[in-house]
Every structure is written in C-alpha cells, then in structure tokens.
Design an enzyme around this catalytic site. Structure first.
Site, PDB file in Angstrom:
ATOM      1  N   GLU A  67      31.471  25.227 -50.652  1.00  0.00           N
ATOM      2  CA  GLU A  67      32.683  24.417 -50.806  1.00  0.00           C
ATOM      3  C   GLU A  67      32.373  23.099 -51.511  1.00  0.00           C
ATOM      4  O   GLU A  67      33.132  22.648 -52.376  1.00  0.00           O
ATOM      5  CB  GLU A  67      33.324  24.162 -49.442  1.00  0.00           C
ATOM      6  CG  GLU A  67      34.682  23.521 -49.518  1.00  0.00           C
ATOM      7  CD  GLU A  67      35.739  24.387 -50.179  1.00  0.00           C
ATOM      8  OE1 GLU A  67      36.327  23.929 -51.201  1.00  0.00           O
ATOM      9  OE2 GLU A  67      35.987  25.500 -49.709  1.00  0.00           O
ATOM     10  N   GLU A  77      34.743  21.636 -59.871  1.00  0.00           N
ATOM     11  CA  GLU A  77      36.112  21.258 -60.236  1.00  0.00           C
ATOM     12  C   GLU A  77      36.167  19.852 -60.820  1.00  0.00           C
ATOM     13  O   GLU A  77      36.868  19.602 -61.801  1.00  0.00           O
ATOM     14  CB  GLU A  77      37.035  21.371 -59.032  1.00  0.00           C
ATOM     15  CG  GLU A  77      37.355  22.798 -58.658  1.00  0.00           C
ATOM     16  CD  GLU A  77      38.328  22.896 -57.495  1.00  0.00           C
ATOM     17  OE1 GLU A  77      38.735  21.844 -56.952  1.00  0.00           O
ATOM     18  OE2 GLU A  77      38.684  24.032 -57.145  1.00  0.00           O
TER      19      GLU A  77
END
Length: 132
Positions: free
Chosen positions: A77, A84
């Site tokens: 994560e 991102e």
C-alpha cells in the site's frame, strides 16, 4: 601537565544519517496515513487482526504468518501510494501509461490483500469456527 580537554563524544555521522532516514520513513508513513483512505482501512484492519490474535492466543508460528501478511499489505500500500505520487508528478494530464502504472500498483496491493486474507482464513478460520 594538564591534559587537553576532549570535545564531547558525538555519534558518528553515519549513525546520524541512519537515524535521520528512519525519521524520514516514519514521516512518510504518517503522511500516507493522513491522506490515504485505503491505508487507514488497513490500519483499522491491522488493529482488529492483532486484537483477535491476542484474544485467540495464537501460536508463535501463527503470529509470524499474520505479521508477515500485515507487513506485506502495508508495504504494498505504501509503494502504491509512492507510485501514484510520482506518476501524478510526471504526468499531471492523463496518459495511458500513467494509468497502467497506477493500475498495476493497485493490482499489487490487491494481490497482497488476497494473500493476507487467505492467511487470515487459514490461521483464524478454524479457531473462529470452533467458537461457533
């Protein structure tokens, strides 16, 4: 004859840099926790899983599996968040390759979460079933 005063002993520069890098890493985790809803969900799930493991008195090897699964999901994560951010920096406008990079990073988190769920089912499933 008086001996010259020695300056106070300080940590070597290498140790100071190592300590600082831990601080940067913790700052990154904290920033991701503040801004990423999925990571907040994983944090809540981690608390629940650790509490359930404590309640069910897991064996050491079961704890090892649970901790590895939780660490895997958290690591993926955090990497997804980093991917991102970098993709958004380099490609603020939509680009198919930028979209693919984000999708693949999210897919890695999904794969890790599925594996962690399987570990959870194998470790917790029989114990929870016995309680019913």
């Amino acid at each position: 004859m008086a001996s010259p005063e020695r300056p106070p002993r300080r940590f070597p520069a290498v140790l100071r840099r190592r300590a600082a890098s831990f601080g940067y890493a913790l700052r990154g985790v904290a920033a991701a926790l503040r801004t990423e809803v999925h990571l907040q969900f994983h944090a809540a799930a981690t608390v629940a899983v650790l509490g359930l493991g404590w309640y069910l008195e897991l064996a050491r090897w079961e704890w090892a599996l649970v901790v590895l699964a939780v660490g895997l999901v958290w690591s993926l994560e955090l990497l997804n968040t980093a991917v991102e951010a970098v993709v958004n920096l380099v490609s603020p406008e939509y680009h198919p390759l930028a979209g693919r990079a984000k999708d693949v990073a999210a897919g890695a988190v999904l794969a890790g979460a599925i594996a962690a769920a399987a570990v959870g089912a194998l470790v917790f499933g029989p114990r929870l079933w016995a309680l019913l």
